[in-house]
Design a protein around this motif. Structure first.
Motif, short mmCIF file in Angstrom:
data_model
loop_
_atom_site.label_atom_id
_atom_site.label_comp_id
_atom_site.label_asym_id
_atom_site.label_seq_id
_atom_site.Cartn_x
_atom_site.Cartn_y
_atom_site.Cartn_z
N ASN A 92 68.88 108.28 -9.56
CA ASN A 92 69.07 107.45 -10.83
C ASN A 92 69.69 108.66 -11.86
N ASP A 93 69.18 109.80 -11.61
CA ASP A 93 69.46 110.99 -12.67
C ASP A 93 70.69 111.19 -12.48
N PHE A 94 71.49 111.10 -11.45
CA PHE A 94 73.08 111.41 -11.09
C PHE A 94 73.85 110.29 -11.15
N ARG A 95 73.05 109.28 -10.90
CA ARG A 95 74.14 107.79 -10.85
C ARG A 95 75.17 107.64 -12.05
N PHE A 96 76.16 107.66 -11.64
CA PHE A 96 77.36 107.21 -12.72
C PHE A 96 77.56 108.38 -13.53
N GLN A 97 76.92 109.37 -13.34
CA GLN A 97 77.36 110.53 -14.49
C GLN A 97 78.65 111.18 -14.11
N MET A 98 78.92 111.57 -13.12
CA MET A 98 80.25 112.27 -12.76
C MET A 98 80.61 112.33 -11.48
N ARG A 99 82.15 112.19 -11.31
CA ARG A 99 82.48 112.46 -9.85
C ARG A 99 82.29 113.58 -9.38
N THR A 100 81.94 113.64 -8.06
CA THR A 100 81.47 115.30 -7.49
C THR A 100 82.66 116.21 -7.40
N TRP A 101 84.00 115.76 -7.31
CA TRP A 101 85.15 116.39 -7.33
C TRP A 101 85.35 117.14 -8.54
N PHE A 102 84.52 116.83 -9.75
CA PHE A 102 85.01 117.60 -10.97
C PHE A 102 83.82 118.72 -10.88
N LEU A 103 82.82 118.65 -9.98
CA LEU A 103 81.48 119.59 -10.13
C LEU A 103 81.99 121.04 -9.68
N LYS A 104 81.43 121.92 -10.34
CA LYS A 104 81.51 123.44 -9.68
C LYS A 104 80.28 123.86 -9.38
N GLU A 105 80.06 124.28 -7.92
CA GLU A 105 78.93 124.62 -7.39
C GLU A 105 78.82 126.25 -7.55
N THR A 106 77.43 126.45 -8.07
CA THR A 106 76.84 127.76 -7.98
C THR A 106 75.66 127.79 -7.49
N PRO A 107 75.73 128.72 -6.24
CA PRO A 107 74.39 128.93 -5.53
C PRO A 107 73.60 129.85 -6.28
N SER A 108 72.09 129.33 -6.44
CA SER A 108 71.28 129.95 -7.35
C SER A 108 69.92 129.85 -6.66
N ILE A 109 68.92 130.04 -7.44
CA ILE A 109 67.41 129.77 -6.92
C ILE A 109 66.68 128.93 -7.93
N CYS A 155 88.93 98.67 -15.39
CA CYS A 155 88.43 100.18 -15.01
C CYS A 155 87.08 100.02 -14.74
N VAL A 156 86.82 100.75 -13.63
CA VAL A 156 85.45 100.96 -12.98
C VAL A 156 85.06 102.58 -13.43
N SER A 157 85.88 103.30 -14.05
CA SER A 157 85.98 104.81 -14.37
C SER A 157 85.35 105.27 -13.21
N CYS A 158 86.43 105.23 -12.19
CA CYS A 158 86.26 106.16 -10.84
C CYS A 158 86.82 107.51 -11.38
N GLN A 159 87.40 107.69 -12.39
CA GLN A 159 87.93 108.91 -12.92
C GLN A 159 89.06 109.77 -12.07
N LEU A 160 89.60 108.98 -11.26
CA LEU A 160 90.79 109.49 -10.55
C LEU A 160 92.01 109.91 -11.49
N CYS A 161 92.21 109.21 -12.47
CA CYS A 161 93.30 109.47 -13.56
C CYS A 161 92.86 110.70 -14.23
N GLU A 162 91.68 110.82 -14.50
CA GLU A 162 91.17 112.02 -15.23
C GLU A 162 91.33 113.05 -14.07
N PHE A 163 91.19 112.95 -13.04
CA PHE A 163 91.45 114.22 -12.08
C PHE A 163 92.96 114.30 -11.76
#
Lengths: 385, 189, 582
Positions: free
Chosen positions: C245-262, B88-96
């Motif tokens: 570095n801050d966002f590296r391997f934190q979360m896949r982008t398709w899970f994220l909700k976009e909120t426009p703000s300032i 597992c490389v945690s691509c999170q596709l399964c989670e999705f």
């Protein structure tokens, strides 16, 4: 107090307790078990076979399963312990009274059913029927019809469209089948010439069962005298068989059993009239349904299959035995249980009728057939006399 | 042309009477009942290892572990490859893809002193909530790394909700090693 | 054409407006003269795939993805008059080879085909070349889901590769700066990052080395990519070569909700998108607004978001008893605050508002001041040197708004009087919101000398420690509201998360305090932020008709402040010189 009246009151009280609580209630309980076991063997399954004595609770290695025979006890316990939910939107009074109104008439009918011939207590003959009245079938019709109130009240008071439809259906169905139920019985009563169920059974014991006229006062099928005097019996078999079919089918409809269980038809009405009921109130509906089924069976057995009689002229001998009356009770209960199993067998065989088919069968087929049947019987009786 | 008119079948008198059909039905059900009572329900012994009264297998006295088909979808689990690397490389596709949202992953970076540092990413937390899992197998199907498989285990039980959540350690324990699959993390690629 | 002499041809009518007629995929449209072909196709709503082209950067034309087929009218023979069809257009003869759409400009009667065999074949070929050395590590790549290479290889790719040889090995996971990681194998040599650092950030530390198939992006030896605008290269990178570095391997982008703000870190009010999953902020990226921040934002602002789950967040109202703060419920704490404030006369109370508050919150502060009949209300100035790019000198995001709402030319003008009042003891109670007084020049002794200090904060600080009652407020990512930036532009904040635990929107807290003081029934208070915004637009003439529901995502200028943003000035200049499209 007059000792005769005291004796009557005491024996009646004993009979009520014994017939209701020792015979009928266990049969009701175990007919639910039978329903599940029979349905499962018909469907190639096993059914409840586990509930026995839970010895493992007390540290033993194995339970004693008893083939699941303690299942009804567990079910009863469960029904008591479940939360009794009364929804906020119901009409409380009718909601509460409806289950009782369904169960009570079925139990009331038990009082006119002859469970056995008679036994002798303190040198006095005691008939094994709670109330030996001269209007047996009429009493049954009068009382059994009341259970429709319970179901209709339940449906209406639940304030739920499914329940309401179930109640309405039940009402319409019971009224429709009551007519053919009554009409179909008239030929039987014409043949016997009376309404006292004890006497009807007596006459069947002597002259052959309504649907099994294999003996009469001249002897049984093995005697030549029987064959010279059996024409009337066999001729009457034709209308009586028709009566039997109509009556049995109508009893199915009256007790809301498959194939006529439209009031609680789960594919259309969720749970029908008892959708909103839970716990003991639901159990009372259940109890009422099975009680009605048993009373129905008992009446069919009494009217068509000789009640407590064994037949072939053996009943006089049994009656003369010391506790012959009790043997008659056993014979009667055996017949009733056999008929209950027939009820169950039919339920797991015949699919549910459509509502219009049900109404058509009741009003167009059975009603006319029962009417015609009366004239056929009358004709036969007139011809032979 | 598209409309085909079908005539209603004409019923014979016997069929209209309905009673013969009822009797036929009663005889069929009676036949089944008799065979069941005699312990001779067809196919009971051969296919289902049952007592013969009906085809129901008496679980837990008899189990069908030996008869489980290869395609049986049991508990989902993570697998390692032949070199002990977590696939597992945690691509999170399964989670999705997970329809009941049973999978929760928190990814993390593999430390640079790890022998598999070149893979860069692995799951820090990998939880499958078995009270949610519906055993649909979509996680297995979607996995680009062939890291999650539905194993043949089916007796997944627990006394609390927390016990029903399989964590990463437990998932690898259930999953074990799977060999001979596509390996794209070798030196040449 | 017989009547060509009497009626004007389309080319002439277009020329009068400074436009040209071009045909895109068979449809004739008019576009301004000098438009790039790729922009003309965008106007015609035809997408041309591209990697290296970016409207804010110069166009080197090195990715070759935007190839389209071009055609022009045939050159007439000597003495021949051009012939026109019944619509007044000349026949187009198509060139046999494609051209790049990003670096060519349109001409009169030009034809562009963004579809067709030639174009599609070209794209397939370019995609295949780009993917030859690209590692298939999408499962671990942070760009997956918003990757240009993924999208275009699905839309325009062949679906398979004929490349059997070994891929070129290049440096992976290179730390090229404190905030950025580089993966050279993923790079497709679009040079966007190099051009950004050169042209916009004006610190050209990136460049190509090696040549041919081994071309590698890297930092200049001995330097690193530590520019405060460096993370914009991560946004620019069409693939996952540059990752934060801050966002590296934190979360896949398709899970994220976009909120426009300032952005609320300085007076510029850069337009941003807040990317959240659940109640957690994962990253903040700039949102294009050509009048505020173009496509960029500084790293310092990008990385300074506050998550609802952060440790230092306040999560319940606190009341100080015997020197120790105790958690309590809202009804208790509001009632206690109301009772405590009622002990003081109007001129004994000072209100410290904040330039970090939204217009709505400031309006509630003003109402509070009016109810207490005190005129001691001020915000605290935060000024630092501007970076001559996007970061404004004024580090309060809403100083302009504070002046407008409080009705003061300089919203900080009462600050000196308040300080004096606290020093000499004439001010006995202070209500402070979102400002750490100790940071703002108040001494600890002064604050200890106060009889009552009520504060609203979203994170703990020294002033909260010293307060008698602390209310937990919402951070800027958790509230709706409006602010006015240094250029006088009214912009809108949107809530991306909900405040942690018991924390609430600041305006609700102030509104409840007002009710506790006046004893009015809650029906008379605004019930929602929208209702409050409606009340403000009815009270402030400049904001008339501007409520939260109808402020556009890009905002609108309502006050003329004569302040300009240096980066935008340079951008305008470059557009004027034709270096970039803009």
């Amino acid at each position: 107090m007059d000792p005769a009246i005291l004796f009557l009151i005491l024996t009646t009280a004993v009979k009520i307790v014994v017939f209701t609580f020792i015979f009928t209630l266990p049969i009701i309980a175990y007919s639910t078990y039978a329903e599940r076991r029979v349905s499962s063997i018909i469907q190639d399954r096993v059914g409840p076979n586990r509930v026995g004595i839970p010895l493992t609770l007390f540290g033993a290695k194995k339970d004693i399963p008893f083939a699941g025979l303690l299942q009804p006890l567990a079910d009863g316990l469960k029904a008591f312990l479940k939360e009794d939910l009364v929804p906020a939107h119901v009409r409380k009074f009718f909601f509460w009274i409806a289950p009782a109104l369904t169960a009570a008439p079925a139990f009331l009918c038990i009082c006119i059913i002859p469970f056995g011939s008679s036994i002798t207590v303190f040198d006095q003959p005691v008939k094994l029927v709670i109330a030996d009245i001269d209007a047996g079938p009429l009493f049954v019709f009068a009382i059994a019809s009341l259970s429709v109130y319970g179901i209709t009240f339940a449906g209406w008071a639940s304030n739920n469209k499914y329940s309401f439809l179930g109640g309405v259906r039940s009402c319409a169905q019971m009224i429709s089948y009551e007519i053919s139920l009554g009409l179909s019985l008239i030929p039987v009563l014409m043949v016997f010439g009376q309404l006292n169920l004890s006497d009807i059974v007596h006459s069947q014991a002597e002259n052959g069962w309504t649907l099994l006229p294999l003996w009469n006062e001249h002897g049984s099928v093995f005697d030549a005298a029987y064959w010279q005097n059996c024409t009337e019996q066999w001729l009457l078999m034709i209308p009586l068989t028709i009566s039997f079919i109509i009556f049995t089918t109508s009893i199915f409809a009256e007790t809301n059993r498959m194939p006529f269980d439209l009031p609680e038809c789960e594919t259309e009405l969720v749970g029908g009239y008892h959708t909103e009921y839970s716990s003991m109130k639901f159990a009372l509906f259940f109890l009422g349904e099975y009680a009605a089924m048993i009373v129905g069976s008992a009446i069919i057995v009494t009217l068509f299959f000789g009640g407590w009689s064994l037949g072939f002229g053996l009943d006089t001998a049994i009656s003369n035995m010391a506790l012959g009356g009790l043997l008659h009770i056993l014979i009667f209960l055996t017949k009733v249980i056999a008929f209950v199993i027939f009820f169950i067998w039919v339920r797991w065989t015949v699919p549910r009728f459509r509502y219009d088919q049900l109404m058509k069968l009741g009003w167009v087929v059975f009603f006319e057939l029962a009417l015609v049947n009366i004239f056929i019987t009358a004709g036969i009786i007139m011809l032979l006399n | 042309m598209a409309i085909i008119k079908i005539k209603r079948p004409q019923l014979t008198i016997a069929e209209k009477l309905y009673l013969p059909a009822v009797i036929k039905g009663l005889s069929i059900t009676l036949g089944h009942a008799i065979r069941a009572v005699l312990g001779k329900t067809p196919g009971a012994k051969r296919n289902f290892n049952s007592s013969g009264m009906g085809i129901t297998m008496q679980y837990p006295e008899t189990k069908w572990d030996d008869q489980l088909p290869d395609y049986y979808r049991g508990v989902p689990a993570l697998v390692t490859d032949e070199k002990g690397r977590e696939r597992c490389v945690s691509c999170q596709l399964c989670e999705f893809i997970c329809p009941p949202k049973a999978i929760a992953i928190i990814p993390t970076e593999i430390e640079s002193d790890d022998p598999w540092a070149k893979v860069e990413k692995r799951p820090q937390v990998f939880d499958i909530d078995m009270t949610r899992c519906i055993y649909c197998g979509m996680c297995e199907e979607v996995c680009p790394e062939q890291a999650i498989y539905l194993r043949q285990d089916y007796a997944m039980t627990g006394l609390s909700r927390a016990e029903m959540v399989n964590d990463k350690e437990r998932l690898y324990e259930i999953g074990g090693v799977r060999e001979g699959l596509v390996n794209k993390w070798n030196e040449i690629k | 054409m017989s009547d060509s002499t009497t009626t004007k041809l389309p080319k002439d009518t277009a020329a009068e407006k400074g436009m040209v007629n071009i045909q895109v995929d068979g449809h004739w449209i008019q576009v301004p003269r000098g438009t790039r072909m790729i922009e003309a196709c965008k106007l015609a709503e035809k997408e041309v795939p591209h990697y290296c082209y970016h409207p804010k950067l110069s166009s080197p034309g090195n990715c070759r993805m935007c190839l389209v087929q071009m055609g022009m009218p045939p050159r007439p023979n000597p003495g021949e008059e051009p012939s026109y069809d019944e619509n007044g257009f000349q026949k187009i003869s198509w060139m046999p080879r494609p051209v790049i759409a990003c670096a060519n400009t349109v001409a009169e009667n030009m034809g562009i085909r963004t579809k067709g065999d030639l174009v599609e074949k070209c794209r397939e070929g370019v995609m295949e070349f780009l993917l030859i050395n690209h590692p298939l590590d999408c499962p671990i790549c942070d760009q997956a889901g918003e990757c240009g290479l993924q999208e275009f290889s699905v839309q325009h790719g062949k679906g398979s590769s004929r490349f059997k040889e070994d891929k070129v090995k290049k440096p992976k996971n290179v730390k090229i700066g404190p905030r950025i990681r580089l993966d050279d194998e993923r790079c497709i040599m679009c040079s966007r990052c190099i051009r950004f650092m050169d042209e916009v950030a004006q610190e050209p530390v990136l460049g190509f080395s090696e040549r041919g198939t081994h071309t590698t992006v890297g930092v200049y030896p001995g330097r690193e990519l530590d520019n405060n605008y460096g993370l914009n290269t991560v946004d620019l990178c069409p693939v996952g070569a540059l990752t934060s570095n801050d966002f590296r391997f934190q979360m896949r982008t398709w899970f994220l909700k976009e909120t426009p703000s300032i952005d609320t870190n300085c007076g510029t009010g850069a337009n941003i998108i807040i990317w959240t999953r659940g109640n957690k902020i994962f990253r903040v990226t700039p949102r294009q607004n050509d009048d505020v921040n173009s496509c960029w934002m500084p790293d310092s602002h990008r990385l300074s978001y506050t998550c609802p789950s952060h440790d230092n967040r306040l999560s319940a109202p606190l009341i100080k008893a015997d020197g120790v703060h105790e958690e309590t419920c809202w009804s208790n704490s509001i009632a206690a605050a109301g009772e405590a404030i009622k002990q003081f006369e109007g001129n004994e109370i000072a209100i410290i508002a904040s330039g970090k508050q939204t217009n709505e919150e400031l309006f509630m502060m003003r109402t509070l001041a009016a109810e207490l009949s005190t005129d001691l209300i001020s915000i605290i100035p935060h000024t630092q040197e501007s970076d001559k790019m996007l970061i404004s000198e004024d580090r309060n995001p809403n100083t302009t708004g504070a002046g407008l709402i409080l009705g003061l030319d300089d919203p900080t003008e009462k600050l000196a009087a308040i300080k004096d009042g606290i020093c000499n003891g004439s001010i006995k109670a202070v209500i402070a919101a979102s400002e750490d007084l100790l940071d703002a020049g108040f001494s600890a002794d002064d604050i200890d000398g106060l009889e009552l200090l009520i504060s609203i904060f979203n994170t703990t600080n020294a002033t909260a420690q010293a307060s008698d009652i602390v209310f937990p407020g919402a951070s800027s990512a958790e509230k709706r509201g409006s602010m006015i930036n240094v250029t006088g532009r009214l912009q809108k904040l949107n809530a991306a998360c909900i405040p942690p635990a018991d924390a609430r929107d600041d305006w609700e807290i102030i509104s409840d305090i007002i009710l506790a003081i006046t004893g009015e029934t809650p029906e008379q208070a605004p019930l929602s932020i929208d209702q409050l915004s409606e009340i403000i637009s009815n009270n402030i003439p400049q904001l008339e008709g501007k409520n939260l529901a109808n402020i556009s995502e890009l905002g609108e200028v309502i006050i003329d402040t004569n302040v300009t943003i240096p980066l935008l000035d340079r951008e305008t200049q470059r557009i004027a010189q034709g270096e970039i499209v803009g």
